[in-house]
Design a protein around this motif. Structure first.
Motif, mmCIF file in Angstrom:
data_model
loop_
_atom_site.group_PDB
_atom_site.id
_atom_site.type_symbol
_atom_site.label_atom_id
_atom_site.label_comp_id
_atom_site.label_asym_id
_atom_site.label_seq_id
_atom_site.Cartn_x
_atom_site.Cartn_y
_atom_site.Cartn_z
ATOM 1 N N SER A 66 0.872 -1.219 0.041
ATOM 2 C CA SER A 66 -0.055 -0.135 -0.040
ATOM 3 C C SER A 66 1.092 1.352 0.005
ATOM 4 O O SER A 66 1.796 1.078 0.742
ATOM 5 N N ILE A 67 0.749 2.057 -1.042
ATOM 6 C CA ILE A 67 1.524 3.410 -1.102
ATOM 7 C C ILE A 67 0.682 4.327 -1.607
ATOM 8 O O ILE A 67 -0.370 4.301 -2.249
ATOM 9 N N ASN A 68 1.012 5.642 -1.142
ATOM 10 C CA ASN A 68 0.099 6.830 -1.235
ATOM 11 C C ASN A 68 1.015 7.432 -2.506
ATOM 12 O O ASN A 68 2.351 7.843 -2.292
ATOM 13 N N VAL A 69 0.470 7.791 -3.620
ATOM 14 C CA VAL A 69 1.081 8.415 -4.798
ATOM 15 C C VAL A 69 0.222 9.193 -5.377
ATOM 16 O O VAL A 69 -1.024 9.394 -5.548
ATOM 17 N N PRO A 70 0.545 10.280 -6.178
ATOM 18 C CA PRO A 70 -0.172 11.172 -7.123
ATOM 19 C C PRO A 70 -1.080 10.378 -8.241
ATOM 20 O O PRO A 70 -0.558 9.291 -8.497
ATOM 21 N N SER A 71 -2.071 10.934 -8.506
ATOM 22 C CA SER A 71 -3.035 10.060 -9.552
ATOM 23 C C SER A 71 -2.431 9.893 -10.892
ATOM 24 O O SER A 71 -2.643 8.801 -11.564
ATOM 25 N N ASN A 72 -1.211 10.445 -11.116
ATOM 26 C CA ASN A 72 -0.308 10.460 -12.517
ATOM 27 C C ASN A 72 0.879 9.625 -12.355
ATOM 28 O O ASN A 72 1.620 9.622 -13.114
ATOM 29 N N ALA A 73 0.968 9.094 -11.106
ATOM 30 C CA ALA A 73 2.287 8.280 -10.744
ATOM 31 C C ALA A 73 2.536 7.120 -11.778
ATOM 32 O O ALA A 73 1.525 6.603 -12.202
ATOM 33 N N LYS A 74 3.750 6.644 -11.697
ATOM 34 C CA LYS A 74 4.081 5.241 -12.240
ATOM 35 C C LYS A 74 5.019 4.582 -11.032
ATOM 36 O O LYS A 74 5.499 5.163 -10.209
ATOM 37 N N LEU A 75 4.438 3.290 -10.970
ATOM 38 C CA LEU A 75 5.179 2.625 -9.960
ATOM 39 C C LEU A 75 6.119 1.443 -10.704
ATOM 40 O O LEU A 75 5.748 0.981 -11.627
ATOM 41 N N SER A 76 7.268 1.212 -10.070
ATOM 42 C CA SER A 76 8.144 0.421 -10.526
ATOM 43 C C SER A 76 8.121 -0.781 -9.549
ATOM 44 O O SER A 76 8.381 -0.608 -8.349
ATOM 45 N N PHE A 77 8.204 -2.035 -10.002
ATOM 46 C CA PHE A 77 8.311 -3.275 -9.261
ATOM 47 C C PHE A 77 9.644 -3.966 -9.671
ATOM 48 O O PHE A 77 9.773 -4.445 -10.692
ATOM 49 N N SER A 78 10.433 -4.344 -8.449
ATOM 50 C CA SER A 78 11.579 -4.846 -8.793
ATOM 51 C C SER A 78 11.951 -6.103 -7.655
ATOM 52 O O SER A 78 11.448 -5.843 -6.578
ATOM 53 N N PHE A 79 12.496 -7.013 -8.179
ATOM 54 C CA PHE A 79 13.046 -8.194 -7.497
ATOM 55 C C PHE A 79 13.988 -8.966 -7.915
ATOM 56 O O PHE A 79 14.084 -9.116 -9.266
ATOM 57 N N ILE A 80 14.996 -9.327 -7.169
ATOM 58 C CA ILE A 80 16.198 -9.965 -7.506
ATOM 59 C C ILE A 80 15.922 -11.172 -8.521
ATOM 60 O O ILE A 80 14.974 -12.000 -8.021
ATOM 61 N N GLY A 81 16.254 -11.157 -9.783
ATOM 62 C CA GLY A 81 16.040 -12.407 -10.459
ATOM 63 C C GLY A 81 14.883 -12.262 -11.514
ATOM 64 O O GLY A 81 14.513 -13.111 -12.506
ATOM 65 N N TYR A 82 14.012 -11.118 -11.576
ATOM 66 C CA TYR A 82 13.061 -10.780 -12.186
ATOM 67 C C TYR A 82 12.965 -9.469 -12.962
ATOM 68 O O TYR A 82 13.993 -8.867 -12.513
ATOM 69 N N THR A 83 12.542 -9.516 -14.091
ATOM 70 C CA THR A 83 12.513 -8.375 -14.857
ATOM 71 C C THR A 83 11.596 -7.120 -14.111
ATOM 72 O O THR A 83 10.611 -7.309 -13.564
ATOM 73 N N THR A 84 12.284 -5.824 -14.187
ATOM 74 C CA THR A 84 11.475 -4.908 -13.346
ATOM 75 C C THR A 84 10.260 -4.458 -14.228
ATOM 76 O O THR A 84 10.619 -4.370 -15.569
#
Length: 75
Positions: A48-66
């Motif tokens: 759960s994260i608070n961000v502006p309505s025009n934001a982009k989120l980046s999801f990253s984890f070792i061994g996986y493509t961001t």
């Protein structure tokens, strides 16, 4: 003419990160692109994260493509 100030409205974005087999992924980095605003998924892969309505989120984890996802238009 009167100047108008426009501010991006913040949203509480919540979700669960799963691997390709549907298993929840704890410890995934979720970061608002271009900022230091970020969190890590919990033991059940939830975030759960608070961000502006025009934001982009980046999801990253070792061994996986961001992956980067736009918040705009998602509910």
């Amino acid at each position: 003419m009167i100047p108008v100030l426009v501010f991006a409205q913040n949203l509480a974005v919540k979700g669960t990160v799963n691997d390709p087999f549907g298993t929840a992924m704890p410890g995934v980095n979720v970061l608002q692109v271009g900022t230091t605003n970020g969190i890590i998924t919990d033991l059940d892969g939830n975030y759960s994260i608070n961000v502006p309505s025009n934001a982009k989120l980046s999801f990253s984890f070792i061994g996986y493509t961001t992956q980067t996802v736009s918040v705009s238009g998602k509910r």
